[in-house]
Scaffold this active site. Structure first.
Site, PDB file in Angstrom:
ATOM      1  N   ASP A  31      -9.630  -5.020  -4.941  1.00  0.00           N
ATOM      2  CA  ASP A  31      -8.959  -3.809  -4.459  1.00  0.00           C
ATOM      3  C   ASP A  31      -9.319  -2.648  -5.382  1.00  0.00           C
ATOM      4  O   ASP A  31      -8.992  -2.674  -6.566  1.00  0.00           O
ATOM      5  CB  ASP A  31      -7.445  -4.038  -4.461  1.00  0.00           C
ATOM      6  N   HIS A  81      -7.718  -5.477  -0.609  1.00  0.00           N
ATOM      7  CA  HIS A  81      -6.546  -4.697  -0.227  1.00  0.00           C
ATOM      8  C   HIS A  81      -6.018  -5.149   1.129  1.00  0.00           C
ATOM      9  O   HIS A  81      -6.773  -5.297   2.083  1.00  0.00           O
ATOM     10  CB  HIS A  81      -6.890  -3.205  -0.172  1.00  0.00           C
ATOM     11  N   SER A 104       0.837  -1.194   0.000  1.00  0.00           N
ATOM     12  CA  SER A 104       0.000   0.000   0.000  1.00  0.00           C
ATOM     13  C   SER A 104       0.879   1.255   0.000  1.00  0.00           C
ATOM     14  O   SER A 104       1.733   1.408  -0.868  1.00  0.00           O
ATOM     15  CB  SER A 104      -0.966  -0.038   1.187  1.00  0.00           C
TER      16      SER A 104
END
Length: 333
Positions: free
Chosen positions: A272, A302, A173
């Site tokens: 995601d 995610h 991320s």
């Protein structure tokens, strides 16, 4: 593997759903309307793992301070399952939207322990400064300075068999974004003698832009990520007055064609909302003349890999292990 999720439904085990709900509450409740974060409230829920010099599941941990004035430090994860004199080093940047979490947060302490044991590798997990108190380029500066610290102090902080000429960056991320941007600086400045960056492990990296992608528009109600949350994170991290087309958010704003950018593994999940930006990053790397591999988990969301109860989390670590071993073999031949 198919990536069309229009007819699919995301299935998440109950234990994981509880953890996701906690993380959502943990972050959303701390965000103030003026763009600041209630750090005092966060500390009530931010359970942390202390360093432990005694091996637990064959991994010990210790913390090293780089610059106390900005709380810059890293946690070193040492595997006790390896032999030989050339063990890779993975420099890891945690996720959290540039604004949350740390290397000693339980999810990331656990992830890095698994990396250290399974790869195996020495893992250096960086505690970079957080937004909105510290905006761009603070996070990138911190990552680069930890690498300089490893270069200059390697004999004092790393075991003798830690091989910095087999150095990998990894991040998920926001951490994937930081790893990418620190790598660009490393490639540009070429000031390292011991550190050789040979691979990039980019796990669902956080990139964006002003336009809304199809995934952002269609994947509504997904765990942890939404346009509203990501917009808040960009406003917190980017320079005042910048928009999401800034080079920190959009890799294609920078030309890396003449850089010795490392071979890269890009991980994407089907549920995601950021997946289109991540695929664009992969395609941009290839168009820039770099070697890149796309790894897809069509039924995942995610940050799925921080939940060890999910079989796919273990599968991903095995694929990362394969990537590391392939890169090490290629530079050794």
């Amino acid at each position: 593997m198919t990536t069309d999720n229009k007819q699919k439904k995301l299935t998440i085990p109950f234990k994981t759903r509880i953890a996701i709900a906690f993380l959502n509450t943990f972050t959303d409740s701390a965000q103030r309307s003026d763009g600041s974060i209630n750090r005092r409230l966060l500390r009530l829920f931010d359970f942390r793992a202390p360093p432990n010099p005694k091996p637990v599941n064959s991994v010990s941990t210790s913390d090293f301070v780089v610059d106390p004035s900005r709380d810059l430090w890293f946690r070193l994860f040492t595997p006790h399952v390896v032999s030989g004199d050339r063990v890779p080093v993975v420099v890891f940047f945690h996720g959290g939207g540039f604004a949350f979490l740390s290397p000693n947060a339980h999810p990331y302490d656990g992830v890095c322990r698994r990396f250290a044991r399974k790869l195996p590798a020495y893992v250096v997990s960086v505690n970079y400064r957080l937004a909105p108190e510290h905006r761009y380029p603070a996070q990138y500066d911190d990552g680069f300075d930890v690498l300089r610290f490893l270069e200059e102090k390697r004999g004092e902080v790393l075991p003798a068999n830690a091989d910095l000429s087999r150095c990998f960056f990894a991040g998920d991320s926001a951490g994937g974004n930081i790893a990418h941007n620190v790598a660009i600086r490393v490639c540009r400045e070429r000031r390292f003698a011991a550190v050789k960056l040979v691979g990039m492990i980019s796990i669902q990296p956080f990139f964006g832009g002003e336009e809304r992608t199809e995934a952002e528009k269609s994947l509504v109600g997904m765990p942890l990520v939404s346009p509203e949350r990501t917009d808040w994170c960009w406003r917190a991290m980017l320079p005042e007055g910048a928009n999401r087309d800034h080079e920190a958010a959009k890799p294609s704003a920078v030309d890396i064609s003449d850089l010795d950018y490392p071979d890269t593994m890009v991980v994407v999940a089907g549920f995601d909302p950021l997946k289109d930006w991540q695929r664009s990053y992969f395609e941009w790397l290839k168009l820039s003349g770099k070697r890149a591999t796309l790894v897809e988990y069509p039924n995942m969301f995610h940050a799925f890999y921080i939940f060890p109860e999910l079989p796919e989390a273990g599968q991903l670590i095995q694929q990362i292990k394969d990537f590391v071993e392939e890169r090490v073999a290629s530079i050794s031949s």
